[in-house]
Design an enzyme around this catalytic site. Sequence first.
Site, PDB file in Angstrom:
ATOM      1  N   HIS A  80      45.256  43.069 -33.255  1.00  0.00           N
ATOM      2  CA  HIS A  80      45.104  44.326 -33.987  1.00  0.00           C
ATOM      3  C   HIS A  80      45.289  45.470 -32.996  1.00  0.00           C
ATOM      4  O   HIS A  80      45.868  45.309 -31.943  1.00  0.00           O
ATOM      5  CB  HIS A  80      43.713  44.392 -34.621  1.00  0.00           C
ATOM      6  CG  HIS A  80      43.455  43.339 -35.651  1.00  0.00           C
ATOM      7  ND1 HIS A  80      43.919  43.418 -36.937  1.00  0.00           N
ATOM      8  CD2 HIS A  80      42.755  42.174 -35.574  1.00  0.00           C
ATOM      9  CE1 HIS A  80      43.516  42.371 -37.622  1.00  0.00           C
ATOM     10  NE2 HIS A  80      42.817  41.584 -36.817  1.00  0.00           N
ATOM     11  N   CYS A 130      46.902  38.565 -38.408  1.00  0.00           N
ATOM     12  CA  CYS A 130      45.609  37.955 -38.716  1.00  0.00           C
ATOM     13  C   CYS A 130      45.657  37.165 -40.035  1.00  0.00           C
ATOM     14  O   CYS A 130      46.279  36.116 -40.097  1.00  0.00           O
ATOM     15  CB  CYS A 130      44.529  39.028 -38.727  1.00  0.00           C
ATOM     16  SG  CYS A 130      42.858  38.362 -38.479  1.00  0.00           S
ATOM     17  N   ARG A 157      33.365  33.836 -33.384  1.00  0.00           N
ATOM     18  CA  ARG A 157      34.487  34.767 -33.456  1.00  0.00           C
ATOM     19  C   ARG A 157      35.109  34.934 -32.079  1.00  0.00           C
ATOM     20  O   ARG A 157      34.416  34.937 -31.054  1.00  0.00           O
ATOM     21  CB  ARG A 157      34.035  36.138 -33.981  1.00  0.00           C
ATOM     22  CG  ARG A 157      33.552  36.115 -35.410  1.00  0.00           C
ATOM     23  CD  ARG A 157      33.474  37.501 -36.007  1.00  0.00           C
ATOM     24  NE  ARG A 157      34.786  38.058 -36.286  1.00  0.00           N
ATOM     25  CZ  ARG A 157      35.511  37.758 -37.369  1.00  0.00           C
ATOM     26  NH1 ARG A 157      35.062  36.904 -38.256  1.00  0.00           N
ATOM     27  NH2 ARG A 157      36.692  38.315 -37.558  1.00  0.00           N
TER      28      ARG A 157
END
Length: 243
Positions: free
Chosen positions: A191, A92, A126
């Site tokens: 993640h 990220c 997002r």
Amino acid sequence: MISACHLYPDLLNLYGDRGNVIAFQKRCQWRNIPVQVINKSLGENMDFNKYDFVFLGGGSDREQNLIAADLMKRRDQFKEAVENGLVVLAICGGYQLLGRYYLTGDGRRIPGLDILDLYTRAGDTRLVGNAVIEMVQDGRRVKVVGFENHSGQTTLGKIKPLGKVLYGKGNNGRDGLEGARYKNVFCSYLHGPLLPKNARLTDYLIRLALRRRDVDLELKPLDDIFEERARAALLGRLGLKAN
């Protein structure tokens, strides 16, 4: 002994990304492979040529700005180590830092380390949810699972992606690509954390770290029945076959 460095663990640990270092360390220890994990933060001396594996996670904008300034002082040595085969996993924000720049929503251009040919711009929405990519590990195509949650949209230049998106949004929600791969540098928005969910990827990074020490070791198989069941269950929920 494998020397592993966790960069800025006190500042970069969004979504439990510390678990990537734990998974790498444990899968070495379970095979009696000596491994030392060194934590390094702002202002501390770092010698990237002495490390075999480096992990760089994600954090807030404020923390990333602090880290970018700190890493910029060591940029040349970091790049040299990358060119010499250092194994790096960047997730990220750490992924974005390795690129040329980050373009903010108000048009400000924040310089990156310019180690990888890519750039990131702030997006309006997002990109969130479970994700699956197909990547190549030692010549085999393998499905890798994770969870993405990012607003930055990354575009690759003359550099390969980590993998092709099978489910989810990936780097930018448009080109069907996820992450970036250059030599032994692996970048991703996934993640979860990523490595505990993908035992085969963890072992791939361990083998590469050993090869950096000129050790070509056949890793002892581990009992990964629970990891594989969890991975297969997620792939099944998303309508994909396990491999």
